[in-house]
Design a protein around this motif. Sequence first.
Motif, short mmCIF file in Angstrom:
data_model
loop_
_atom_site.label_atom_id
_atom_site.label_comp_id
_atom_site.label_asym_id
_atom_site.label_seq_id
_atom_site.Cartn_x
_atom_site.Cartn_y
_atom_site.Cartn_z
N SER A 307 6.72 21.91 -0.93
CA SER A 307 6.37 23.28 -1.35
C SER A 307 4.89 23.58 -1.16
O SER A 307 4.50 24.76 -1.15
N GLU A 308 4.06 22.55 -0.99
CA GLU A 308 2.62 22.74 -0.83
C GLU A 308 2.19 22.64 0.64
O GLU A 308 1.04 22.30 0.93
N THR A 309 3.08 22.96 1.57
CA THR A 309 2.77 22.85 2.99
C THR A 309 1.57 23.72 3.38
O THR A 309 0.70 23.30 4.15
N ALA A 310 1.51 24.93 2.87
CA ALA A 310 0.38 25.82 3.22
C ALA A 310 -0.94 25.20 2.78
O ALA A 310 -1.93 25.22 3.53
N GLU A 311 -0.97 24.62 1.58
CA GLU A 311 -2.20 23.98 1.10
C GLU A 311 -2.54 22.77 1.97
O GLU A 311 -3.71 22.52 2.27
N ALA A 312 -1.52 22.02 2.39
CA ALA A 312 -1.75 20.87 3.26
C ALA A 312 -2.37 21.32 4.58
O ALA A 312 -3.27 20.66 5.12
N HIS A 313 -1.92 22.45 5.12
CA HIS A 313 -2.49 22.98 6.36
C HIS A 313 -3.94 23.40 6.14
O HIS A 313 -4.79 23.19 7.01
N ARG A 314 -4.24 24.00 4.99
CA ARG A 314 -5.62 24.39 4.72
C ARG A 314 -6.52 23.16 4.64
O ARG A 314 -7.64 23.16 5.17
N MET A 315 -6.03 22.12 4.00
CA MET A 315 -6.81 20.89 3.90
C MET A 315 -7.06 20.29 5.28
O MET A 315 -8.17 19.84 5.58
N GLN A 316 -6.03 20.30 6.12
CA GLN A 316 -6.17 19.72 7.45
C GLN A 316 -7.14 20.54 8.30
O GLN A 316 -7.99 19.98 9.00
N GLU A 317 -7.04 21.85 8.23
CA GLU A 317 -7.95 22.70 8.99
C GLU A 317 -9.39 22.53 8.55
O GLU A 317 -10.32 22.51 9.36
N SER A 318 -9.59 22.39 7.25
CA SER A 318 -10.95 22.19 6.74
C SER A 318 -11.55 20.90 7.28
O SER A 318 -12.75 20.83 7.55
N ALA A 319 -10.69 19.89 7.47
CA ALA A 319 -11.17 18.60 7.95
C ALA A 319 -11.40 18.57 9.45
O ALA A 319 -12.22 17.79 9.94
N THR A 320 -10.68 19.42 10.19
CA THR A 320 -10.81 19.39 11.65
C THR A 320 -11.70 20.52 12.16
O THR A 320 -12.84 20.29 12.52
N GLY A 322 -13.00 22.90 10.44
CA GLY A 322 -14.08 23.20 9.49
C GLY A 322 -15.08 22.09 9.33
O GLY A 322 -16.09 22.25 8.65
N CYS A 323 -14.79 20.92 9.94
CA CYS A 323 -15.70 19.77 9.92
C CYS A 323 -16.02 19.31 8.50
O CYS A 323 -17.11 18.85 8.21
N ASP A 324 -15.06 19.43 7.59
CA ASP A 324 -15.22 18.92 6.23
C ASP A 324 -14.92 17.43 6.26
O ASP A 324 -13.82 17.01 6.58
N GLY A 325 -15.89 16.62 5.88
CA GLY A 325 -15.72 15.17 5.96
C GLY A 325 -15.05 14.55 4.76
O GLY A 325 -14.98 13.32 4.66
N SER A 326 -14.52 15.35 3.83
CA SER A 326 -13.96 14.78 2.61
C SER A 326 -12.60 14.14 2.83
O SER A 326 -12.20 13.23 2.09
N LEU A 327 -11.85 14.59 3.83
CA LEU A 327 -10.53 14.04 4.10
C LEU A 327 -10.66 12.81 4.99
O LEU A 327 -11.21 12.87 6.08
N SER A 328 -10.13 11.69 4.53
CA SER A 328 -10.21 10.46 5.29
C SER A 328 -8.82 9.85 5.38
O SER A 328 -8.42 9.05 4.55
N GLY A 329 -8.07 10.27 6.38
CA GLY A 329 -6.70 9.79 6.53
C GLY A 329 -5.72 10.94 6.65
O GLY A 329 -6.09 12.09 6.87
N LYS A 330 -4.43 10.61 6.49
CA LYS A 330 -3.35 11.56 6.72
C LYS A 330 -2.90 12.25 5.42
O LYS A 330 -3.02 11.70 4.33
N ILE A 331 -2.36 13.45 5.61
CA ILE A 331 -1.72 14.19 4.51
C ILE A 331 -0.21 14.02 4.68
O ILE A 331 0.35 14.35 5.73
N VAL A 332 0.45 13.50 3.65
CA VAL A 332 1.89 13.26 3.68
C VAL A 332 2.55 14.17 2.64
O VAL A 332 2.00 14.39 1.55
N LEU A 333 3.72 14.70 2.98
CA LEU A 333 4.48 15.52 2.05
C LEU A 333 5.84 14.87 1.83
O LEU A 333 6.49 14.41 2.77
N THR A 334 6.27 14.82 0.58
CA THR A 334 7.56 14.27 0.24
C THR A 334 8.60 15.38 0.25
O THR A 334 8.31 16.52 -0.11
N VAL A 335 9.81 15.05 0.68
CA VAL A 335 10.87 16.05 0.89
C VAL A 335 12.01 15.78 -0.09
O VAL A 335 12.46 14.64 -0.20
#
Length: 335
Positions: A307-320, A322-335
């Motif tokens: 249900s948080e897919t949109a937020e996951a996309h925002r986090m990924q975009e910020s890291a790529t 947006g060059c935000d260095g806070s994300l270190s690794g993958k974002i996984v969603l449980t189904v």
Amino acid sequence: MVVTENLAAFITQTGSADVIQIGNLPVPEVGPRQVLIRNHAVAVNPVDTYIRSGLVAFDLPNPFVVGCDSAGEIEAVGSEVSRFKIGDRVWCTNQGLLGRQGTFATRIAVDEGWCFALPDNVQPTDAAALSLVAVTAHLGLFREAKLQAGETILVIGGTGGVGSTVVQIAKAAGARVIATGRSDAKCQRALQLGADEAINYQNESITEATKRLAPDGVNVFWETRREPDFDTAVDVLAQRGRMVLMAGRDARPVFPVGPFYVKELSLHGFAMFKAAPQEMLACAQDINQWMASGKLKANIAATLPLSETAEAHRMQESATTGCDGSLSGKIVLTV
């Protein structure tokens, strides 16, 4: 029992992460050579955000389920499926591309050629997190750069989604691994992943540090940045070294032609999603062995519900982008 539940994250038009909808879609029909997977985990990749935003243009089904990767259990098989049966645990990647439907749903139909057995001792969350990045790392290291045991590789961004996987697979193949990170914490993480040396590029020049650690040069330079640095790569590569490119779609960097050819270097650019199913199967066989043995571990930065897919996309975009260095690794969603 007829299955009707199929919660999905999908879009009906490209745009910002706000266009992602969460709702029930029909359970996909299984073609003769397809399997129906009951998903347990999916993972976000930068390319997912590029497709959703329209930055990378594909002809998309409508509605289009986002995502490339998943791991789960087979619930149904097509009449011509030969490699799998109901109940098998599998992982897959390379979906949501070139017109194929994506993976962010309770149930997905996937051609069996894109599916790979999931070892019994590997969690679906780990397999989903590793799927695209591990295949990318395998293709780049072995099909392209032809990395050999005993060689030295420099991995730029050794704790990112792809970089952390390159570090582990190169180490499993017997290479000496030097990784870079933007902080002491990230350098420590790179060492935990298997790197022999780590360079904090906020404190030290990558060029100077690499020459200190590898005076004869590195054999492979793996670039993960959106703006490749060819001057650094050519400077630190050994004679007949190989540079791997898998990012920087819009980059137009300066290229040192003379030193490049005088050192007899080679440049290898590739797109993972263009690999054939048989090429990916060869990758998956090694990846499964490394996952099962513990030599290859998922580098998961965050776990969210579907249900948080949109937020996951925002986090990924910020890291790529947006060059935000806070994300270190993958974002996984449980189904």
